[in-house]
Design a protein around this motif. Structure first.
Motif, short mmCIF file in Angstrom:
data_model
loop_
_atom_site.label_atom_id
_atom_site.label_comp_id
_atom_site.label_asym_id
_atom_site.label_seq_id
_atom_site.Cartn_x
_atom_site.Cartn_y
_atom_site.Cartn_z
N ARG A 91 -1.18 -8.82 4.76
CA ARG A 91 -2.23 -8.73 3.73
C ARG A 91 -2.23 -7.36 3.08
O ARG A 91 -2.41 -7.21 1.87
N ALA A 92 -1.99 -6.31 3.90
CA ALA A 92 -2.04 -4.94 3.39
C ALA A 92 -0.90 -4.67 2.40
O ALA A 92 -1.00 -3.75 1.58
N SER B 177 -0.24 -6.50 -0.07
CA SER B 177 -0.70 -6.98 -1.39
C SER B 177 0.47 -7.42 -2.26
O SER B 177 0.68 -6.91 -3.37
N GLU C 211 -2.18 -8.82 14.17
CA GLU C 211 -1.65 -7.54 13.67
C GLU C 211 -0.66 -7.78 12.53
O GLU C 211 -0.68 -7.07 11.52
N ASP D 168 -2.46 -8.81 9.40
CA ASP D 168 -3.11 -7.62 8.80
C ASP D 168 -2.09 -6.84 7.98
O ASP D 168 -2.37 -6.40 6.86
N GLU D 169 -0.90 -6.67 8.55
CA GLU D 169 0.14 -5.93 7.84
C GLU D 169 0.58 -6.68 6.57
O GLU D 169 0.75 -6.06 5.50
#
Lengths: 195, 195
Positions: free
Chosen positions: A125-126, A128, A119, A122-123
């Motif tokens: 990478r999001a 950017s 999780e 994922d955060e």
């Protein structure tokens, strides 16, 4: 080899490139699977024993890594991005995992670590993150000014410091059984180095 | 915790029970999968870099572990069981892996290590060692008299010493990138301890 590495490190100190961020993320993705492969269903004699009073067992280390996923890395990254140096990080409780781990099996902790890490990545990478984001500063309660780049590199190095610790703690359990070979086994001569 | 552990270790020094042999085997089965989960397909920046001249990278360590599967552990176990102390083990070449690894990818080495380890553990289990077998003596070229029990415990501790080394070598690659956090990361203060 060392020279090459130092040259790149100097660059890294000024600016963690997006490429290096990818390297960090790639390592961070591996740790839960590596610990799972090493530890799941091993006898308690390997995983619940420590190096003496007030030291961690492999089980404790997994609990500590979970606590970091909840309270340290991405929480601090968010503080840097939102508040910069104007808001000091909260101190991290090195024993914050003790109550959280109570009553849980090592298998449950390994599952929890894998889920939280996934999780958090994922955060990450999001977000950017751009090179200028990585250079943003935050304020550590003891170390003072640090960059987001340094925080993320430390996340990976922290995984490695605890893999290093787990291998040492487990080797401690066969310290006597190896007899005279103890002279040749570097891990048995490691003093821990952590405060 | 430490007291419990020491009590058992004293027993272990006299006789590795069949139960402890099972513990050793259980750990030995995990190492190939743990290294696979940690290292496969990681960028070369993590796996091919070392700590300076004449030191091992993670790639080198996997090669060295393979060489141990071929030339060390079960070969020496067979010598103890067949010849006892009358035949000194051959010296183990710490650089014996260099030529064997040439031209091979890390993925190929990880596959080879897993296959050889599995074959060796099949052979070990098939020996159905009794407590009195584990107490048999062999002769190490430098250490002198050693027992089969000590050899097998050392096989497991040797895996752990190299997991300890791999985590240290990889952490070395982000030594500068972590900035002031290096003070808190024990793995960055580990001198290696191996000759």
């Amino acid at each position: 080899m060392r020279r090459e590495c130092k040259t790149e490190s100097k660059v890294g100190r000024r600016s963690m490139t997006e490429h290096n961020l990818q390297h960090t993320i790639l390592l961070l993705t591996r740790t839960p699977a590596a610990l799972n492969a090493l530890l799941r269903d091993l006898p308690d004699a390997w995983t619940l024993r420590n190096e003496g009073e007030n030291t961690f067992s492999a089980y404790d280390v997994v609990g500590h890594l979970i606590h970091g996923e909840r309270a340290d890395w991405m929480s601090r990254a968010r503080i840097i991005l939102q508040f910069g140096e104007t808001r000091t990080f909260e101190s991290f409780d090195r024993l914050g995992h003790v109550r959280e781990s109570e009553g849980k099996s090592l298998g449950q902790l390994l599952d929890e670590f894998a889920r939280l890490r996934s999780e958090n990545l994922d955060e990450l990478r999001a977000l950017s993150l751009r090179p200028e984001d990585l250079e943003r500063h935050g304020r550590h309660p003891s170390l003072g000014a640090v960059t987001l780049s340094q925080l993320l590199a430390t996340w990976a190095a922290h995984d490695l410091t605890h893999l290093h610790q787990i291998s040492r703690v487990m080797a401690h359990q066969c310290r006597e059984a190896v007899g005279p070979w103890s002279a040749y086994l570097g891990v048995l001569h490691c003093a821990g180095h952590s405060s």
